[in-house]
Design an enzyme around this catalytic site. Sequence first.
Site, mmCIF file in Angstrom:
data_model
loop_
_atom_site.group_PDB
_atom_site.id
_atom_site.type_symbol
_atom_site.label_atom_id
_atom_site.label_comp_id
_atom_site.label_asym_id
_atom_site.label_seq_id
_atom_site.Cartn_x
_atom_site.Cartn_y
_atom_site.Cartn_z
ATOM 1 C CB SER A 2 4.703 9.649 11.995
ATOM 2 O OG SER A 2 3.870 9.761 10.860
ATOM 3 N NE ARG A 55 6.080 6.599 0.991
ATOM 4 C CZ ARG A 55 5.183 6.348 1.959
ATOM 5 N NH1 ARG A 55 4.110 5.606 1.688
ATOM 6 N NH2 ARG A 55 5.365 6.825 3.178
ATOM 7 C CG ASP A 64 0.315 -0.186 9.340
ATOM 8 O OD1 ASP A 64 -0.084 0.630 10.187
ATOM 9 O OD2 ASP A 64 0.716 0.147 8.205
ATOM 10 C CE LYS A 122 -2.906 0.595 3.613
ATOM 11 N NZ LYS A 122 -2.814 1.889 4.291
ATOM 12 C CB SER A 123 3.768 2.294 2.059
ATOM 13 O OG SER A 123 3.155 2.189 3.310
HETATM 14 C C1 S3P Z 1 2.327 4.686 6.326
HETATM 15 C C2 S3P Z 1 2.854 4.979 7.545
HETATM 16 C C3 S3P Z 1 2.297 4.486 8.814
HETATM 17 C C4 S3P Z 1 1.324 3.337 8.607
HETATM 18 C C5 S3P Z 1 0.389 3.569 7.459
HETATM 19 C C6 S3P Z 1 1.155 3.788 6.168
HETATM 20 C C7 S3P Z 1 2.959 5.229 5.111
HETATM 21 O O1 S3P Z 1 1.627 5.546 9.467
HETATM 22 O O2 S3P Z 1 0.573 3.108 9.786
HETATM 23 O O3 S3P Z 1 -0.472 2.442 7.287
HETATM 24 O O4 S3P Z 1 2.673 4.750 3.994
HETATM 25 O O5 S3P Z 1 3.771 6.164 5.242
HETATM 26 P P1 S3P Z 1 2.423 6.563 10.461
HETATM 27 O O6 S3P Z 1 3.465 7.175 9.662
HETATM 28 O O7 S3P Z 1 1.387 7.537 10.912
HETATM 29 O O8 S3P Z 1 2.912 5.680 11.564
#
Ligand code: S3P
Length: 440
Positions: free
Chosen positions: A173, A31, A321, A26-27
């Site tokens: 974060s 991006r 997560d 997903k991340s």
């Molecule tokens: C993410 C960062 C995390 C994660 C989220 C996806 C990202 O959040 O919990 O599911 O893609 O950068 P935080 O950066 O708030 O911890």
Amino acid sequence: MSQQNLRFIVQPGGKLIGRIRVPGDKSISHRSIMLGSLAEGITQVSGFLQGEDCLCTLQAFRNMGVQIEGPSEEGKVTIHGVGLHGLKAPNTDLDMGNSGTSMRLMSGLMSGQAFDVRMTGDSSLSKRPMKRVTVPLAQMGARIDATEQGTPPLVVHGSSQLTGIHYEMPMASAQVKSALLLAGLYAEGETSVTEPAPTRDHTERMLRGFGYTVKTEGNHISLTGGGKLTAMAIDVPSDISSAAFFMVGASIAEGSDLIIEHVGMNPTRTGVIDILRLMGANLELLNPREVGGEPVADIRVRSAKLKGIRIPEALVPLAIDEFPVLFVAASCAEGETVLTGAEELRVKESDRIQVMADGLVACGIDARPTADGIIIQGGKLTGGTITSHNDHRIAMSFSIAGLRASSSMLINDCATVNTSFPGFVQLAYGAGLGISTDGE
Ligand code: S3P
């Protein structure tokens, strides 16, 4: 869009066998759309996650004039990049759905544009804290309006002159780090952040892949505005956060032997493997390789007797997560598991500490929430009726718990599983989970 009353019904028992491939990360998928849109040239993405969160990001860039083809059934997306200054004002609000990643990363990117945008979200996203990005972005010169509580909708005003800052992040974060780095692309001078602990570094890796210089020196990350992004090909590996449900499932269900293929092994994401191994899980990494700048491997999981542990705090951001399903593992382990230093779990798609504790207690487990974590005594999971609070990872975690429950699990409000893991029910059923659905 999500169906409202989808319910999962999980028959107790079963084991997970065979080879599976879970959907794309997903991340990285988010991006790929953001940087591909802002690059010069055509970016080809394969393995794109067709979950609702990433589709919100994709739609947002279409609304800003970017031509994007796909996603095809196999997750191929072609993005005709418009360059860092080529986006156009959308003639509608940007709907970020359930996606905190979209809203926070876009806050940074939109701060550098020449037009205003309004970003909205669903009822869960509309409760999530945004000051963590709007406050440092304002220090860079951005102008962002939020509600009095600092929640969405957000209006990001364009034509702000951004100036690089150094920001000491108060929480670990990746979303905050990424928002600042993306705003930094448009800022005068250097933008840098210091993280209190390492968080996922997909933004830094992908920026470098697009030819942008990003420096990482220990926990200090910096870039200088005014460069350009050059299109590239992106092969999105399977999401370790989705694989985690099956790692735990195959660990707790006796007789399981499962291979999960092509899983992203970025070291800022592999905390779940370390934690499960500390608990005694039998995880084998096969065929490690590198794909498009990200490490990848297949994971073989065989069932094992798990034991309770004190989870090292350093691993928390690296498994952030995966805690809902790790709590299921802890419920099936012998002895006590203690988690601390994880207050961030309270501001995810739901308050994951409270919601998991409530659900586990409803299934007969002694689970006591604390301000920044939880204490779980391993025990016998009964079945039960669970509400997911519209949180995808809660719904999938309790589905997996069904493998060790003594009667059926009924899980309400599961439609949001589509935000991160379309096809979860079919894939899990095929591997041996007794899962079915009813409702709209
Ligand atoms: C993410 C960062 C995390 C994660 C989220 C996806 C990202 O959040 O919990 O599911 O893609 O950068 P935080 O950066 O708030 O911890």
